[in-house]
Design a protein around this motif. Structure first.
Motif, mmCIF file in Angstrom:
data_model
loop_
_atom_site.group_PDB
_atom_site.id
_atom_site.type_symbol
_atom_site.label_atom_id
_atom_site.label_comp_id
_atom_site.label_asym_id
_atom_site.label_seq_id
_atom_site.Cartn_x
_atom_site.Cartn_y
_atom_site.Cartn_z
ATOM 1 N N ALA A 165 0.814 -1.211 0.000
ATOM 2 C CA ALA A 165 0.000 0.000 0.000
ATOM 3 C C ALA A 165 0.852 1.267 0.000
ATOM 4 C CB ALA A 165 -0.943 -0.002 1.198
ATOM 5 N N GLU A 166 1.893 1.296 0.819
ATOM 6 C CA GLU A 166 2.704 2.512 0.920
ATOM 7 C C GLU A 166 3.468 2.775 -0.376
ATOM 8 O OE1 GLU A 166 5.164 2.392 4.361
ATOM 9 O OE2 GLU A 166 3.516 2.707 5.767
ATOM 10 N N ASP A 167 4.002 1.732 -0.991
ATOM 11 C CA ASP A 167 4.733 1.926 -2.245
ATOM 12 C C ASP A 167 3.774 2.333 -3.360
ATOM 13 O OD1 ASP A 167 7.218 2.048 -3.461
ATOM 14 O OD2 ASP A 167 7.035 0.045 -4.331
ATOM 15 N N HIS A 168 2.572 1.752 -3.354
ATOM 16 C CA HIS A 168 1.555 2.137 -4.331
ATOM 17 C C HIS A 168 1.238 3.626 -4.219
ATOM 18 C CE1 HIS A 168 -2.249 1.907 -6.632
ATOM 19 N NE2 HIS A 168 -2.701 2.753 -5.709
ATOM 20 N N LEU A 169 0.970 4.094 -3.017
ATOM 21 C CA LEU A 169 0.651 5.507 -2.806
ATOM 22 C C LEU A 169 1.836 6.401 -3.126
ATOM 23 C CD1 LEU A 169 -1.321 5.167 0.547
ATOM 24 C CD2 LEU A 169 -2.287 5.638 -1.708
ATOM 25 N N SER A 170 3.037 5.918 -2.845
ATOM 26 C CA SER A 170 4.242 6.690 -3.117
ATOM 27 C C SER A 170 4.397 6.959 -4.605
ATOM 28 C CB SER A 170 5.465 5.944 -2.581
ATOM 29 O OG SER A 170 6.659 6.614 -2.918
ATOM 30 N N VAL A 171 4.171 5.939 -5.433
ATOM 31 C CA VAL A 171 4.318 6.097 -6.877
ATOM 32 C C VAL A 171 3.150 6.882 -7.460
ATOM 33 C CG1 VAL A 171 4.412 4.877 -9.092
ATOM 34 C CG2 VAL A 171 5.705 4.013 -7.131
ATOM 35 N N VAL A 172 1.935 6.534 -7.066
ATOM 36 C CA VAL A 172 0.746 7.182 -7.630
ATOM 37 C C VAL A 172 0.730 8.670 -7.321
ATOM 38 C CG1 VAL A 172 -1.773 7.326 -7.488
ATOM 39 C CG2 VAL A 172 -0.645 5.091 -7.640
ATOM 40 N N HIS A 173 1.090 9.036 -6.091
ATOM 41 C CA HIS A 173 0.987 10.434 -5.655
ATOM 42 C C HIS A 173 2.346 11.133 -5.550
ATOM 43 C CE1 HIS A 173 -3.304 10.071 -4.900
ATOM 44 N NE2 HIS A 173 -3.066 8.915 -4.313
ATOM 45 N N SER A 174 3.404 10.471 -5.985
ATOM 46 C CA SER A 174 4.729 11.082 -6.063
ATOM 47 C C SER A 174 5.179 11.688 -4.744
ATOM 48 C CB SER A 174 4.757 12.164 -7.164
ATOM 49 O OG SER A 174 6.068 12.586 -7.415
ATOM 50 N N HIS A 175 5.130 10.877 -3.700
ATOM 51 C CA HIS A 175 5.657 11.255 -2.394
ATOM 52 C C HIS A 175 6.640 10.180 -1.939
ATOM 53 C CE1 HIS A 175 2.372 14.113 -2.255
ATOM 54 N NE2 HIS A 175 2.735 14.544 -1.070
ATOM 55 N N PRO A 176 7.754 10.566 -1.327
ATOM 56 C CA PRO A 176 8.644 9.543 -0.771
ATOM 57 C C PRO A 176 7.885 8.627 0.187
ATOM 58 C CG PRO A 176 9.686 11.697 -0.702
ATOM 59 C CD PRO A 176 8.259 11.931 -1.104
ATOM 60 N N ARG A 177 8.289 7.381 0.206
ATOM 61 C CA ARG A 177 7.566 6.395 1.010
ATOM 62 C C ARG A 177 7.522 6.792 2.487
ATOM 63 N NH1 ARG A 177 6.970 0.281 0.350
ATOM 64 N NH2 ARG A 177 6.405 -0.436 2.434
ATOM 65 N N TRP A 178 8.614 7.375 2.995
ATOM 66 C CA TRP A 178 8.634 7.700 4.417
ATOM 67 C C TRP A 178 7.639 8.816 4.746
ATOM 68 C CZ3 TRP A 178 9.855 12.497 6.388
ATOM 69 C CH2 TRP A 178 10.513 13.402 5.544
ATOM 70 N N ILE A 179 7.399 9.704 3.781
ATOM 71 C CA ILE A 179 6.401 10.751 4.003
ATOM 72 C C ILE A 179 5.001 10.148 3.979
ATOM 73 C CG2 ILE A 179 5.344 12.802 2.976
ATOM 74 C CD1 ILE A 179 8.068 13.794 2.264
ATOM 75 N N VAL A 180 4.754 9.242 3.049
ATOM 76 C CA VAL A 180 3.465 8.553 3.024
ATOM 77 C C VAL A 180 3.205 7.878 4.364
ATOM 78 C CG1 VAL A 180 2.157 6.666 1.978
ATOM 79 C CG2 VAL A 180 3.498 8.200 0.527
ATOM 80 N N TRP A 184 0.303 8.978 6.991
ATOM 81 C CA TRP A 184 -0.719 7.960 7.246
ATOM 82 C C TRP A 184 -0.834 7.690 8.753
ATOM 83 C CZ3 TRP A 184 -0.941 3.151 3.559
ATOM 84 C CH2 TRP A 184 -2.267 2.729 3.443
ATOM 85 N N ASP A 185 0.303 7.617 9.429
ATOM 86 C CA ASP A 185 0.275 7.435 10.888
ATOM 87 C C ASP A 185 -0.419 8.607 11.568
ATOM 88 O OD1 ASP A 185 1.593 5.031 10.683
ATOM 89 O OD2 ASP A 185 3.572 5.844 11.170
ATOM 90 N N ALA A 186 -0.152 9.820 11.077
ATOM 91 C CA ALA A 186 -0.761 11.005 11.685
ATOM 92 C C ALA A 186 -2.276 11.020 11.501
ATOM 93 C CB ALA A 186 -0.151 12.272 11.082
ATOM 94 N N GLY A 188 -4.125 8.323 11.284
ATOM 95 C CA GLY A 188 -4.732 7.220 12.015
ATOM 96 C C GLY A 188 -5.282 6.117 11.138
ATOM 97 N N GLY A 189 -4.854 6.054 9.878
ATOM 98 C CA GLY A 189 -5.273 4.970 8.990
ATOM 99 C C GLY A 189 -6.461 5.356 8.134
ATOM 100 N N GLY A 190 -6.804 4.463 7.210
ATOM 101 C CA GLY A 190 -7.909 4.728 6.296
ATOM 102 C C GLY A 190 -7.391 5.171 4.949
ATOM 103 N N ARG A 191 -7.785 4.465 3.888
ATOM 104 C CA ARG A 191 -7.246 4.757 2.558
ATOM 105 C C ARG A 191 -7.735 6.093 2.016
ATOM 106 N NH1 ARG A 191 -7.251 0.846 -2.854
ATOM 107 N NH2 ARG A 191 -6.320 2.385 -4.258
ATOM 108 N N ALA A 192 -9.022 6.366 2.190
ATOM 109 C CA ALA A 192 -9.580 7.594 1.608
ATOM 110 C C ALA A 192 -8.884 8.837 2.154
ATOM 111 C CB ALA A 192 -11.078 7.669 1.866
ATOM 112 N N GLY A 193 -8.631 8.873 3.455
ATOM 113 C CA GLY A 193 -8.014 10.046 4.055
ATOM 114 C C GLY A 193 -6.621 10.315 3.527
ATOM 115 N N ILE A 194 -5.798 9.277 3.429
ATOM 116 C CA ILE A 194 -4.422 9.480 2.987
ATOM 117 C C ILE A 194 -4.381 9.829 1.502
ATOM 118 C CG2 ILE A 194 -4.048 7.000 2.557
ATOM 119 C CD1 ILE A 194 -1.437 9.617 3.713
ATOM 120 N N GLU A 195 -5.242 9.228 0.705
ATOM 121 C CA GLU A 195 -5.235 9.548 -0.722
ATOM 122 C C GLU A 195 -5.708 10.978 -0.965
ATOM 123 O OE1 GLU A 195 -5.108 6.232 -3.702
ATOM 124 O OE2 GLU A 195 -7.059 5.895 -2.767
#
Length: 243
Positions: A165-180, A184-186, A188-195
């Protein structure tokens, strides 16, 4: 009588033409990579200098700004696309070559510049700043990029969400994985919120002007900008946004 066919004279070698807009954008990208410079600090002096020399008008400045910020904003996604179009690890591509490639990919996938113009302008820039041999490499890679639009490439190069999931979001939204991961931790989870957050983070920022009480009013700012280029501020009665 000489029966040997005549050899055509070789065509004179054409000198590459320097495109001031793309050359300036390349300079800014190199400064960001080489000196860890901030694009918003590097670009304005370059634009000011170009305008002072008479090389730029407002449309040129707008295009150069879009090429720099757009290329950097989607760099992670563009890196993945370039990696899929070459036969070597991305880390083996020299950084200046990668800058020209990513800027070309942005023109192809992130702007309304026609495909032939985006490719030819990028190859010409490569001739100027990299040399003929690397320009051929840039040409070959960008022609592969034209096979899909941005959505098609993202679907092709991003790992499946269910697998990573994190690598997918990193590539799709062009953010380093550690930022994703941190965002996401901040949340509290949930796909819709992070996307939603990552997508919003890639939006072009608006320019907002503030009317200082006693010195100007929002009406005066709006009039100066023109009716078609001003919007009321979202949060402050003293703000005017540029459309």
């Amino acid at each position: 009588m000489n029966d040997q066919p005549r050899r055509r004279p070789a065509k004179p070698h054409r000198r590459p033409q320097k495109d001031p807009v793309r050359f300036l954008a390349f300079e800014a990208l190199r400064a960001v990579d080489e000196r860890d410079a901030y694009a918003n600090l590097v670009l304005p002096p370059l634009l000011k200098k170009a305008r002072a020399k008479g090389d730029f008008d407002s449309r040129d400045a707008a295009l150069a700004t879009e090429l720099v910020y757009g290329t950097l904003r989607r760099q992670g996604t563009y890196d993945a696309i370039v990696a899929a179009c070459i036969d070597r690890p991305l880390r083996e591509v020299d950084p200046p070559v990668l800058d020209v490639l990513n800027m070309g990919v942005h023109q192809l996938l992130g702007t309304r510049i026609p495909t032939h113009a985006a490719v030819s302008a990028s190859v010409e820039l490569a001739r100027v700043v990299l040399g003929e041999g690397r320009a051929k490499f840039v040409n070959a890679v960008l022609r592969k990029v034209t096979a899909h639009d941005l959505d098609g490439w993202v679907e092709k190069v991003a790992p499946a969400y269910d697998e990573d999931a994190e690598d997918h979001l990193s590539v799709v939204h062009s953010h380093p994985r550690w930022i994703v991961s941190a965002l996401w931790d901040a949340l509290g989870g949930g796909r819709a919120g992070i996307e939603d957050l990552l997508e919003a983070d890639n939006e072009r920022p608006e320019v907002t002007l503030a009317a200082r009480p006693g010195r100007s009013t929002t009406d005066e700012l709006a009039e100066a900008l023109g009716e078609d280029n001003s919007l009321p501020g979202r949060w402050s009665p003293y703000a005017v946004r540029m459309a």
